[in-house]
Design a protein around this motif. Sequence first.
Motif, PDB file in Angstrom:
ATOM      1  N   ILE A 216       0.864  -1.169   0.000  1.00 25.83           N
ATOM      2  CA  ILE A 216       0.000   0.000   0.000  1.00 25.83           C
ATOM      3  C   ILE A 216       0.907   1.227   0.000  1.00 25.83           C
ATOM      4  O   ILE A 216       1.697   1.426   0.926  1.00 25.83           O
ATOM      5  N   THR A 217       0.848   2.028  -1.026  1.00 28.16           N
ATOM      6  CA  THR A 217       1.816   3.109  -1.199  1.00 28.16           C
ATOM      7  C   THR A 217       1.408   4.409  -0.520  1.00 28.16           C
ATOM      8  O   THR A 217       2.240   5.287  -0.298  1.00 28.16           O
ATOM      9  N   GLY A 218       0.138   4.570  -0.209  1.00 30.19           N
ATOM     10  CA  GLY A 218      -0.317   5.765   0.482  1.00 30.19           C
ATOM     11  C   GLY A 218      -0.662   5.459   1.931  1.00 30.19           C
ATOM     12  O   GLY A 218      -0.183   4.484   2.508  1.00 30.19           O
ATOM     13  N   ILE A 219      -1.500   6.273   2.510  1.00 35.09           N
ATOM     14  CA  ILE A 219      -1.912   6.088   3.894  1.00 35.09           C
ATOM     15  C   ILE A 219      -2.847   4.889   4.012  1.00 35.09           C
ATOM     16  O   ILE A 219      -3.700   4.662   3.156  1.00 35.09           O
ATOM     17  N   SER A 220      -2.664   4.119   5.071  1.00 33.60           N
ATOM     18  CA  SER A 220      -3.602   3.033   5.367  1.00 33.60           C
ATOM     19  C   SER A 220      -4.206   3.269   6.739  1.00 33.60           C
ATOM     20  O   SER A 220      -3.606   3.935   7.584  1.00 33.60           O
ATOM     21  N   GLN A 232     -13.194  -1.855   9.482  1.00 40.57           N
ATOM     22  CA  GLN A 232     -12.970  -1.352   8.138  1.00 40.57           C
ATOM     23  C   GLN A 232     -11.496  -1.009   7.965  1.00 40.57           C
ATOM     24  O   GLN A 232     -10.878  -0.404   8.843  1.00 40.57           O
ATOM     25  N   ILE A 233     -10.939  -1.430   6.860  1.00 43.65           N
ATOM     26  CA  ILE A 233      -9.562  -1.082   6.504  1.00 43.65           C
ATOM     27  C   ILE A 233      -9.608  -0.218   5.252  1.00 43.65           C
ATOM     28  O   ILE A 233     -10.263  -0.571   4.271  1.00 43.65           O
ATOM     29  N   ASP A 234      -8.929   0.920   5.310  1.00 40.29           N
ATOM     30  CA  ASP A 234      -8.860   1.815   4.161  1.00 40.29           C
ATOM     31  C   ASP A 234      -7.426   1.834   3.646  1.00 40.29           C
ATOM     32  O   ASP A 234      -6.487   1.935   4.438  1.00 40.29           O
ATOM     33  N   ALA A 235      -7.251   1.743   2.360  1.00 34.82           N
ATOM     34  CA  ALA A 235      -5.924   1.712   1.754  1.00 34.82           C
ATOM     35  C   ALA A 235      -5.881   2.653   0.554  1.00 34.82           C
ATOM     36  O   ALA A 235      -6.751   2.595  -0.318  1.00 34.82           O
ATOM     37  N   VAL A 236      -4.876   3.511   0.526  1.00 39.79           N
ATOM     38  CA  VAL A 236      -4.723   4.464  -0.574  1.00 39.79           C
ATOM     39  C   VAL A 236      -3.524   4.069  -1.429  1.00 39.79           C
ATOM     40  O   VAL A 236      -2.437   3.806  -0.917  1.00 39.79           O
ATOM     41  N   TYR A 237      -3.732   4.032  -2.732  1.00 41.12           N
ATOM     42  CA  TYR A 237      -2.679   3.714  -3.695  1.00 41.12           C
ATOM     43  C   TYR A 237      -2.427   4.979  -4.523  1.00 41.12           C
ATOM     44  O   TYR A 237      -3.284   5.399  -5.312  1.00 41.12           O
ATOM     45  N   ASN A 238      -1.243   5.578  -4.314  1.00 36.50           N
ATOM     46  CA  ASN A 238      -0.934   6.829  -5.006  1.00 36.50           C
ATOM     47  C   ASN A 238       0.213   6.686  -5.996  1.00 36.50           C
ATOM     48  O   ASN A 238       0.863   7.673  -6.347  1.00 36.50           O
ATOM     49  N   HIS A 239       0.464   5.444  -6.446  1.00 34.87           N
ATOM     50  CA  HIS A 239       1.570   5.191  -7.371  1.00 34.87           C
ATOM     51  C   HIS A 239       1.065   4.909  -8.785  1.00 34.87           C
ATOM     52  O   HIS A 239       1.870   4.645  -9.689  1.00 34.87           O
ATOM     53  N   ILE A 240      -0.214   4.997  -8.989  1.00 32.24           N
ATOM     54  CA  ILE A 240      -0.801   4.602 -10.270  1.00 32.24           C
ATOM     55  C   ILE A 240      -0.685   5.753 -11.272  1.00 32.24           C
ATOM     56  O   ILE A 240      -1.093   6.888 -10.995  1.00 32.24           O
ATOM     57  N   GLU A 241      -0.150   5.460 -12.432  1.00 34.21           N
ATOM     58  CA  GLU A 241       0.134   6.511 -13.410  1.00 34.21           C
ATOM     59  C   GLU A 241      -1.126   7.040 -14.089  1.00 34.21           C
ATOM     60  O   GLU A 241      -1.232   8.228 -14.360  1.00 34.21           O
ATOM     61  N   ASP A 242      -2.072   6.154 -14.372  1.00 33.40           N
ATOM     62  CA  ASP A 242      -3.249   6.580 -15.138  1.00 33.40           C
ATOM     63  C   ASP A 242      -4.508   6.057 -14.463  1.00 33.40           C
ATOM     64  O   ASP A 242      -5.055   5.019 -14.840  1.00 33.40           O
ATOM     65  N   VAL A 243      -4.986   6.766 -13.458  1.00 40.76           N
ATOM     66  CA  VAL A 243      -6.178   6.329 -12.729  1.00 40.76           C
ATOM     67  C   VAL A 243      -7.412   6.344 -13.629  1.00 40.76           C
ATOM     68  O   VAL A 243      -8.255   5.440 -13.571  1.00 40.76           O
ATOM     69  N   ALA A 244      -7.509   7.337 -14.479  1.00 38.35           N
ATOM     70  CA  ALA A 244      -8.654   7.409 -15.390  1.00 38.35           C
ATOM     71  C   ALA A 244      -8.704   6.185 -16.298  1.00 38.35           C
ATOM     72  O   ALA A 244      -9.781   5.621 -16.560  1.00 38.35           O
ATOM     73  N   GLY A 245      -7.540   5.752 -16.775  1.00 45.06           N
ATOM     74  CA  GLY A 245      -7.496   4.566 -17.624  1.00 45.06           C
ATOM     75  C   GLY A 245      -7.842   3.307 -16.866  1.00 45.06           C
ATOM     76  O   GLY A 245      -8.556   2.435 -17.377  1.00 45.06           O
ATOM     77  N   VAL A 246      -7.349   3.193 -15.622  1.00 46.67           N
ATOM     78  CA  VAL A 246      -7.682   2.042 -14.785  1.00 46.67           C
ATOM     79  C   VAL A 246      -9.181   1.999 -14.520  1.00 46.67           C
ATOM     80  O   VAL A 246      -9.820   0.943 -14.580  1.00 46.67           O
ATOM     81  N   LEU A 247      -9.756   3.151 -14.235  1.00 45.81           N
ATOM     82  CA  LEU A 247     -11.196   3.235 -13.997  1.00 45.81           C
ATOM     83  C   LEU A 247     -11.982   2.746 -15.208  1.00 45.81           C
ATOM     84  O   LEU A 247     -12.908   1.931 -15.082  1.00 45.81           O
ATOM     85  N   ASN A 285      -4.934  11.441  -9.008  1.00 45.43           N
ATOM     86  CA  ASN A 285      -4.316  10.219  -9.504  1.00 45.43           C
ATOM     87  C   ASN A 285      -4.024   9.205  -8.394  1.00 45.43           C
ATOM     88  O   ASN A 285      -2.894   8.730  -8.227  1.00 45.43           O
ATOM     89  N   SER A 286      -5.049   8.889  -7.634  1.00 41.14           N
ATOM     90  CA  SER A 286      -4.918   7.872  -6.590  1.00 41.14           C
ATOM     91  C   SER A 286      -6.198   7.052  -6.531  1.00 41.14           C
ATOM     92  O   SER A 286      -7.259   7.484  -6.998  1.00 41.14           O
ATOM     93  N   ILE A 287      -6.079   5.862  -5.949  1.00 39.14           N
ATOM     94  CA  ILE A 287      -7.223   4.976  -5.785  1.00 39.14           C
ATOM     95  C   ILE A 287      -7.296   4.565  -4.319  1.00 39.14           C
ATOM     96  O   ILE A 287      -6.287   4.183  -3.721  1.00 39.14           O
ATOM     97  N   SER A 288      -8.472   4.673  -3.742  1.00 41.70           N
ATOM     98  CA  SER A 288      -8.681   4.273  -2.349  1.00 41.70           C
ATOM     99  C   SER A 288      -9.614   3.075  -2.299  1.00 41.70           C
ATOM    100  O   SER A 288     -10.650   3.058  -2.987  1.00 41.70           O
ATOM    101  N   ILE A 289      -9.265   2.091  -1.490  1.00 45.16           N
ATOM    102  CA  ILE A 289     -10.115   0.917  -1.265  1.00 45.16           C
ATOM    103  C   ILE A 289     -10.589   0.937   0.172  1.00 45.16           C
ATOM    104  O   ILE A 289      -9.799   1.045   1.106  1.00 45.16           O
ATOM    105  N   PHE A 290     -11.892   0.875   0.343  1.00 46.21           N
ATOM    106  CA  PHE A 290     -12.506   0.795   1.659  1.00 46.21           C
ATOM    107  C   PHE A 290     -13.008  -0.629   1.833  1.00 46.21           C
ATOM    108  O   PHE A 290     -13.968  -1.028   1.160  1.00 46.21           O
ATOM    109  N   GLN A 291     -12.363  -1.392   2.689  1.00 46.83           N
ATOM    110  CA  GLN A 291     -12.698  -2.808   2.846  1.00 46.83           C
ATOM    111  C   GLN A 291     -13.439  -3.029   4.169  1.00 46.83           C
ATOM    112  O   GLN A 291     -12.881  -2.810   5.237  1.00 46.83           O
TER     113      GLN A 291
END
Length: 455
Positions: A216-220, A232-247, A285-291
């Motif tokens: 996990i590259t950002g705050i967890s 609940q576990i929250d994880a932020v990924y801030n290393h992704i180059e193209d979030v719009a493309g991933v979306l 340009n980041s993705i957050s997962i709320f688990q």
Amino acid sequence: MIRKVNGEAIKRFFLVSLVILMISVLGIGCSPAKVMETETAETEPAATEPAAVESQEGEQPTPEVSAGLPSDLWGEEMNLFSNIAFPEGYAVYAAAFENNFYYLYLTAQGKPEDIITYVSEIMGDNAQESIQQNIDLFSSDGFVAIHGSEIKDGLKAECDIGTIREDDYDYDYVEGCTLRFRAAVDDPSDYQKLIEDNYNLNSLSDVAHFFDLMPITGISRIYVRKNRNNAQIDAVYNHIEDVAGVLKDMKSSIEYENFDESINAMNLPYYGEIQNNIFFDVQNNSISIFQYLSHSDQNYKDYQPVISNLAGLGFENYIESDALCSYKDEAQNLSIAINIPQWGSRPDQWENNCVVFLKKINDYLLAIWYYPDEGKYKVQADKDDTSASYEYLVETGKFDSEQPDPQTVRAHFGEVYSGFEVKDLYMEGIEQFQNYVKDAFGMSIDQLYALAAQD
């Protein structure tokens, strides 16, 4: 119920949880009276034996480190405020760890001015002028932050005091205030390990095709609700180059429950006791997962849901939540549910160890329970406030337990099957049940039940 990510929750980094509704596969549930829906002793080591076993290299064996539970977060070892004896009426409802800080959440019952005075005093901010300022701030804003110099055993902390809300899911409402204590963690390794011990990657196997989930590259963050026994576990990924493309790629490739276009939030289907909500921050340009984890006293790192053999026939697994599997045929307005002992017990005894058939016929709800171990069918039909039922014993071929009485039962089921060509009024529903299972699954009801019980 799907846990949707809302914009306000994302702004404050964690998802505000909604009330969880149990999935009811049997309509509302059914009732016989009414269709509802080595012993070890410590011994001294012998004098000729070493007290500790060493490896051939002379090193001590590495002790096994057990995986942590979310509930450990408010336990004595992790709770930085465990030495504070809070007064009666002060109740811990949650705990959290984020960005090298530990948080403890409480509700405090009483008058706001008394609560503010108590918190100010334990925080070392006990000057009367300062306390009055805090009271005045709360009166005008409904919130005040108290910064302590040192509270107990050298611990420095802060406390936010807020207005309690009747509709907040996380705590039980009392007349008083909410408290959020915050203190820096000197060594965060145990807390970070707690996140690692419970962040479930199995539930994110589809997502892993689009970007790396570890590390996990950002705050967890981990947030554990004591009152609701979940986490609940929250994880932020801030290393992704193209979030719009991933979306774009994820929306077109994976299964999800829904997508909120206004905040780019995706809700994935439940993975047994886990659900994941994903927020795509295209601008930053980041993705957050709320688990979301259903229980705070269970370890989730290697968790996988129980999957029944019935899944191959189109049944859905509600084994862990409701101790059953269900099948729905909306075209024919019917459903089938199965419970076996291995899955646990249903709320009512008559729903256990059986196959249940529910079908709407002429505005009646026909419910048939088949108990394979007993060789017994129970047939019941309800419409509005009217109900009738009877039982059929396979071995003897006899019908009995007619309620409320035989005459009423026959008249009642005559109305149920009005417009049908019926050879045997009592066998009609049972034969519909048997024939449907044979046509849909290619087996008898007994074989279907046996399939559920196979490993």
